[in-house]
Every structure is written in structure tokens, then in C-alpha cells.
Design a protein around this motif. Structure first.
Motif, PDB file in Angstrom:
ATOM      1  N   PRO A 181      -4.106 -33.892  -4.552  1.00  0.00           N
ATOM      2  CA  PRO A 181      -3.020 -34.429  -3.714  1.00  0.00           C
ATOM      3  C   PRO A 181      -2.958 -33.719  -2.361  1.00  0.00           C
ATOM      4  N   LEU A 182      -2.625 -34.474  -1.350  1.00  0.00           N
ATOM      5  CA  LEU A 182      -2.433 -33.893  -0.022  1.00  0.00           C
ATOM      6  C   LEU A 182      -1.102 -33.139   0.018  1.00  0.00           C
ATOM      7  N   PRO A 183      -1.005 -32.110   0.856  1.00  0.00           N
ATOM      8  CA  PRO A 183       0.255 -31.346   0.966  1.00  0.00           C
ATOM      9  C   PRO A 183       1.338 -32.199   1.615  1.00  0.00           C
ATOM     10  N   PRO A 184       2.612 -31.858   1.415  1.00  0.00           N
ATOM     11  CA  PRO A 184       3.716 -32.659   1.960  1.00  0.00           C
ATOM     12  C   PRO A 184       3.650 -32.821   3.478  1.00  0.00           C
ATOM     13  N   TRP A 185       3.184 -31.805   4.218  1.00  0.00           N
ATOM     14  CA  TRP A 185       3.157 -31.906   5.685  1.00  0.00           C
ATOM     15  C   TRP A 185       2.084 -32.869   6.174  1.00  0.00           C
ATOM     16  N   HIS A 186       1.138 -33.229   5.285  1.00  0.00           N
ATOM     17  CA  HIS A 186       0.049 -34.126   5.678  1.00  0.00           C
ATOM     18  C   HIS A 186       0.431 -35.554   5.305  1.00  0.00           C
ATOM     19  N   THR A 187       1.512 -36.035   5.905  1.00  0.00           N
ATOM     20  CA  THR A 187       1.968 -37.394   5.629  1.00  0.00           C
ATOM     21  C   THR A 187       1.195 -38.374   6.486  1.00  0.00           C
ATOM     22  N   ALA A 188       1.384 -39.629   6.224  1.00  0.00           N
ATOM     23  CA  ALA A 188       0.709 -40.654   7.032  1.00  0.00           C
ATOM     24  C   ALA A 188       1.087 -40.510   8.491  1.00  0.00           C
ATOM     25  N   MET A 189       2.345 -40.047   8.747  1.00  0.00           N
ATOM     26  CA  MET A 189       2.808 -39.924  10.130  1.00  0.00           C
ATOM     27  C   MET A 189       2.173 -38.726  10.829  1.00  0.00           C
ATOM     28  N   SER A 190       2.020 -37.598  10.101  1.00  0.00           N
ATOM     29  CA  SER A 190       1.576 -36.376  10.762  1.00  0.00           C
ATOM     30  C   SER A 190       0.091 -36.086  10.613  1.00  0.00           C
ATOM     31  N   ALA A 191      -0.609 -36.815   9.750  1.00  0.00           N
ATOM     32  CA  ALA A 191      -2.010 -36.500   9.499  1.00  0.00           C
ATOM     33  C   ALA A 191      -2.847 -36.525  10.764  1.00  0.00           C
ATOM     34  N   ASP A 192      -2.621 -37.493  11.603  1.00  0.00           N
ATOM     35  CA  ASP A 192      -3.411 -37.620  12.828  1.00  0.00           C
ATOM     36  C   ASP A 192      -2.587 -37.287  14.069  1.00  0.00           C
ATOM     37  N   THR A 193      -1.562 -36.464  13.878  1.00  0.00           N
ATOM     38  CA  THR A 193      -0.694 -36.140  15.006  1.00  0.00           C
ATOM     39  C   THR A 193      -1.464 -35.474  16.126  1.00  0.00           C
ATOM     40  N   ALA A 194      -1.415 -36.085  17.284  1.00  0.00           N
ATOM     41  CA  ALA A 194      -1.879 -35.417  18.495  1.00  0.00           C
ATOM     42  C   ALA A 194      -0.603 -35.114  19.260  1.00  0.00           C
ATOM     43  N   TRP A 195      -0.192 -33.860  19.242  1.00  0.00           N
ATOM     44  CA  TRP A 195       1.075 -33.493  19.845  1.00  0.00           C
ATOM     45  C   TRP A 195       1.154 -34.029  21.271  1.00  0.00           C
ATOM     46  N   THR A 196       2.277 -34.614  21.605  1.00  0.00           N
ATOM     47  CA  THR A 196       2.459 -35.189  22.930  1.00  0.00           C
ATOM     48  C   THR A 196       3.097 -34.168  23.862  1.00  0.00           C
ATOM     49  N   ALA A 197       2.348 -33.776  24.881  1.00  0.00           N
ATOM     50  CA  ALA A 197       2.885 -32.852  25.888  1.00  0.00           C
ATOM     51  C   ALA A 197       3.759 -33.647  26.846  1.00  0.00           C
ATOM     52  N   THR A 198       5.040 -33.328  26.871  1.00  0.00           N
ATOM     53  CA  THR A 198       5.984 -34.121  27.661  1.00  0.00           C
ATOM     54  C   THR A 198       6.246 -33.540  29.049  1.00  0.00           C
ATOM     55  N   SER A 199       6.103 -32.225  29.206  1.00  0.00           N
ATOM     56  CA  SER A 199       6.317 -31.597  30.510  1.00  0.00           C
ATOM     57  C   SER A 199       5.663 -30.218  30.502  1.00  0.00           C
ATOM     58  N   ALA A 200       5.423 -29.692  31.693  1.00  0.00           N
ATOM     59  CA  ALA A 200       4.771 -28.385  31.800  1.00  0.00           C
ATOM     60  C   ALA A 200       5.325 -27.639  33.002  1.00  0.00           C
ATOM     61  N   TRP A 201       5.271 -26.309  32.912  1.00  0.00           N
ATOM     62  CA  TRP A 201       5.873 -25.462  33.934  1.00  0.00           C
ATOM     63  C   TRP A 201       4.998 -24.248  34.187  1.00  0.00           C
ATOM     64  N   ARG A 202       5.075 -23.755  35.412  1.00  0.00           N
ATOM     65  CA  ARG A 202       4.432 -22.484  35.766  1.00  0.00           C
ATOM     66  C   ARG A 202       5.484 -21.542  36.345  1.00  0.00           C
ATOM     67  N   ALA A 203       5.439 -20.289  35.921  1.00  0.00           N
ATOM     68  CA  ALA A 203       6.255 -19.243  36.547  1.00  0.00           C
ATOM     69  C   ALA A 203       5.288 -18.155  37.011  1.00  0.00           C
ATOM     70  N   ALA A 204       5.455 -17.681  38.248  1.00  0.00           N
ATOM     71  CA  ALA A 204       4.561 -16.658  38.788  1.00  0.00           C
ATOM     72  C   ALA A 204       5.386 -15.593  39.489  1.00  0.00           C
ATOM     73  N   ASP A 205       4.974 -14.327  39.356  1.00  0.00           N
ATOM     74  CA  ASP A 205       5.702 -13.269  40.034  1.00  0.00           C
ATOM     75  C   ASP A 205       5.445 -13.330  41.538  1.00  0.00           C
ATOM     76  N   VAL A 206       6.183 -12.548  42.301  1.00  0.00           N
ATOM     77  CA  VAL A 206       6.119 -12.651  43.762  1.00  0.00           C
ATOM     78  C   VAL A 206       4.755 -12.261  44.308  1.00  0.00           C
ATOM     79  N   TRP A 207       3.980 -11.475  43.541  1.00  0.00           N
ATOM     80  CA  TRP A 207       2.646 -11.073  43.992  1.00  0.00           C
ATOM     81  C   TRP A 207       1.564 -12.022  43.481  1.00  0.00           C
ATOM     82  N   ASP A 208       1.959 -12.983  42.643  1.00  0.00           N
ATOM     83  CA  ASP A 208       1.008 -13.883  41.984  1.00  0.00           C
ATOM     84  C   ASP A 208      -0.016 -13.093  41.175  1.00  0.00           C
TER      85      ASP A 208
END
Length: 386
Positions: free
Chosen positions: A89-116
Motif C-alpha cells: 500500500p502507498l503511504p497516506p501522503w501519497h494520495t492521488a492529489m499529492s503523488a505528482d505534486t509540483a509545488w507551485t511557486a506563487t511569489s519570490a523575494w530577495r533581501a540584500a544587506d547594504v554592502w550586497d
């Protein structure tokens, strides 16, 4: 395999990924210098055991590895899953919904110090378990990831509130997801080839997971291009004029600081930070540079003026120029000790010092070539003699 038993009781695919990433990380960090197949060998070993003695937790381990393993192992792991699911049997987290999950990146951010000199990358993900992937990237002395962590979603919105008032400013800004993932992949690549390996627990544990999110965005190697000769000359002339240092010694030192900046400061030849000053004085100059008495005497003062000049050109607030200039005095003693220690010299500096001692003009290419041939002949003769 015993550790995989916990996977059969999980319902969260992200937790399964962090489990697999942790084991892949342990294989990677324990590998000897030059070993490139440590993660692959782990995947092969787990696959062999899972197929030899089929079990629910063996299948769970294979399924978890398949989500974060190197691309070259995905087909093998997927085929193993197909075989084992006929009897296990497959584990509970390996459901039909999550088996092929490609996580969707919704936004991204950069933080840099003053000297970079330091950057934090944040990528928000949607899916069965929303979260933020964070990477702390250090740039001083070369690009390297210090830590990777999985945070609660929306960490970027809390960034400014979490920073202390007396900390070095590190403003944050939103950026295109693809660009930030490319930054992450580039930093992972250079970190992977750095020795000794980064053995920070957070980095090791989340490294494979991070690679699985950004591998498709890995950019080509970029070539560092030096400043055009005319621009270098203009910078040195401007520095000399502003500081009334129009003499050969000061100009030669300014050229030396530019050489270090072009070759080693990731964010650009003028992007000095306290750490870059430390590396220049305690490592690069002792290993690489030959300074005469006049240059050594002038170095501290000219370096302070160069740092102030460079950071002013970058538009830094004087408040954050001061710590960089102060770093000169903080590391002068160590510089003097290392510079006089011939054991710390690099091969090129050893040869240049030997030629200088013999009165060879280092700007005369033919004379240098002839002298080096003479040195090599002498060394060979010494090895041959009893």
C-alpha cells in the motif's frame, strides 16, 4: 530502512520530502572529495533493499526519495514504485492529489544587506502544505549558501518586523519567481563544488529539497568580465585626484585593490564589506601580493581611502561606510604576521619573490621567462643530486 517506518503514518508530502532530503544530504556531506555519486548510490541501495524485502515502509521510502532525488534517479525510482504498488500500500501522503505534486511557486523575494555581501532568497509555495523556502546566500569570498530552511508561508511579509533596529539594513523586494529560482540554483551549484563541504545542519537537511525546486532553472555558467582598461584608468585617476594621491605607490595599490575586487568580489569590484576587507588583508595579499617597503607603509592609509571612495561611488550612507573602513585597523596586525610568513605564500608569489630577489624586472616578459627557466633548471638539478 527502519527510519522509513515513520513515513507510513504521515499525511503531509512536505514532511516526506524533508525526510528524504535529510538522508540524501547525509550521503552528500559524508562523501569524499571528488565523489559525485553519493546520492545516486543511496537511491540504488534503498531501491535494492525495498525490492528484496517488499514492505509498506520500503515503498514509502522510495516514493519520498522520488520527490527530491537527483534527476538521473527519478526514472529508476518511479519504476520501482510501479513494481512495489502491486503488492504494497502507498503511504497516506501519497494520495492521488499529492503523488505528482509540483509545488507551485506563487511569489519570490530577495533581501540584500547594504554592502550586497549577503542575500536572503524567499520563495512562497502553494499546494497541500503552503510554505516558504528560504536560502541565506553569502557572497564574500565567493558565492555560497550558508543555510536553507522551510518557513511558514508569507515569511516575506514579516521580514522588516523581524529585523532588529541596530542590525545592518537588509531591505527586501519582490522579484520574478524564475529569477530567484535561478539565483538559488546558481548558489547551490557553487556551494556543492566548494571544499570543505558546508556541513550546517539546516543546509544539509534541506539541500536536496531545494535542488528539486530550482534544478530546472539552473543558468549557464557566467564569465566574470573585467572592467575595460579605460574604465579602470578612469577610476584610479578619479581616486587619486579626489584624495590628492597622485603618486606611483598610491596608484599601484589602487590597481591592486581593483584586481582583488574584479577577481573575488561577487557583487562588483567596488562592493566592499567588512568581510571582504578581512579576506584581502589576512588571505589574499599575504598569498598573492609582493609589496615593497613604500607600498607596505602606505597600504593602511590608501586602503582606507579606497574603501571610502568605492562605497561612496556605490551611494552608501556614510554610517555603513565606517564599519568597512574600520575593518582595516581590525585586521592590520594579522595582515603583517601573515605577510611575513613565507609558509602562507602561494606558488606564484614564491616565484615572483625569487625573481625580484635576483633583480628581475617583472614587467619584462622575456626576462621573466628566461629567469623562470633558470629556476626550474636549478630545482631539477637539486632533485637529481644525491
Amino acid at each position: 530502512m527502519r527510519d522509513a517506518r515513520q513515513l507510513t503514518g504521515l499525511a503531509d508530502p512536505l514532511m516526506a520530502e524533508t525526510w528524504a532530503s535529510g538522508w540524501l544530504g547525509q550521503a552528500w556531506v559524508a562523501a569524499e572529495l571528488g565523489e559525485r555519486e553519493a546520492e545516486h548510490r543511496l537511491c540504488v541501495e534503498v531501491t535494492g533493499r525495498a525490492c528484496t524485502t517488499p514492505s509498506p515502509y520500503g515503498l514509502a521510502a522510495i516514493a519520498a526519495l522520488a520527490r527530491v532525488a537527483p534527476a538521473t534517479d527519478i526514472t529508476m525510482l518511479a519504476e520501482t514504485i510501479d513494481i512495489l504498488t502491486k503488492t504494497q500500500p502507498l503511504p497516506p501522503w501519497h494520495t492521488a492529489m499529492s503523488a505528482d505534486t509540483a509545488w507551485t511557486a506563487t511569489s519570490a523575494w530577495r533581501a540584500a544587506d547594504v554592502w550586497d555581501s549577503e542575500q536572503v532568497l524567499l520563495i512562497d509555495y502553494d499546494g497541500p502544505h503552503p510554505h516558504t523556502l528560504m536560502a541565506q546566500v553569502l557572497k564574500s569570498g565567493g558565492l555560497m549558501i550558508d543555510k536553507i530552511a522551510i518557513l511558514e508561508p508569507g515569511a516575506a511579509a514579516q521580514w522588516n518586523r523581524l529585523r532588529e533596529a541596530d542590525e545592518v539594513p537588509m531591505p527586501i523586494s519582490e522579484a520574478p519567481v524564475a529569477e530567484v529560482l535561478a539565483d538559488l540554483a546558481d548558489a547551490l551549484r557553487t556551494t556543492d563544488i566548494t571544499w570543505p563541504r558546508n556541513d550546517d545542519e539546516d543546509f544539509v537537511g534541506n539541500r536536496a529539497l531545494a535542488w528539486s525546486r530550482c534544478r530546472d532553472h539552473l543558468p549557464d555558467w557566467s564569465e566574470r568580465e573585467g572592467l575595460p582598461e579605460a574604465e579602470r584608468d578612469h577610476l584610479v585617476q578619479q581616486f587619486a585626484t579626489i584624495n590628492s594621491l597622485d603618486d606611483e605607490v598610491s596608484r599601484s595599490l589602487a590597481e591592486l585593490f581593483l584586481d582583488y575586487g574584479e577577481g573575488y568580489i561577487v557583487s562588483g569590484p567596488l562592493a566592499w564589506s567588512p568581510t571582504e576587507v578581512m579576506l584581502l588583508l589576512t588571505d589574499w595579499l599575504p598569498r598573492k601580493a609582493i609589496l615593497d617597503a613604500a607600498q607596505r607603509a602606505a597600504l593602511p592609509g590608501v586602503l582606507r581611502q579606497w574603501l571610502a571612495f568605492a562605497l561612496d561611488r556605490r551611494g552608501l550612507d556614510p554610517r555603513w561606510i565606517t564599519p568597512v573602513v574600520d575593518a582595516v585597523d581590525a585586521h592590520l596586525r594579522e595582515f603583517r604576521q601573515a605577510f611575513d610568513d613565507q609558509g602562507s605564500w602561494g606558488p606564484a608569489k614564491e616565484i615572483a619573490a625569487a625573481l625580484t630577489e635576483r633583480g628581475i624586472d617583472l614587467t619584462d616578459r622575456q626576462a621573466v621567462d628566461d629567469a623562470i627557466r633558470g629556476l626550474n633548471a636549478e630545482r631539477l638539478a637539486r632533485r637529481l643530486l644525491p
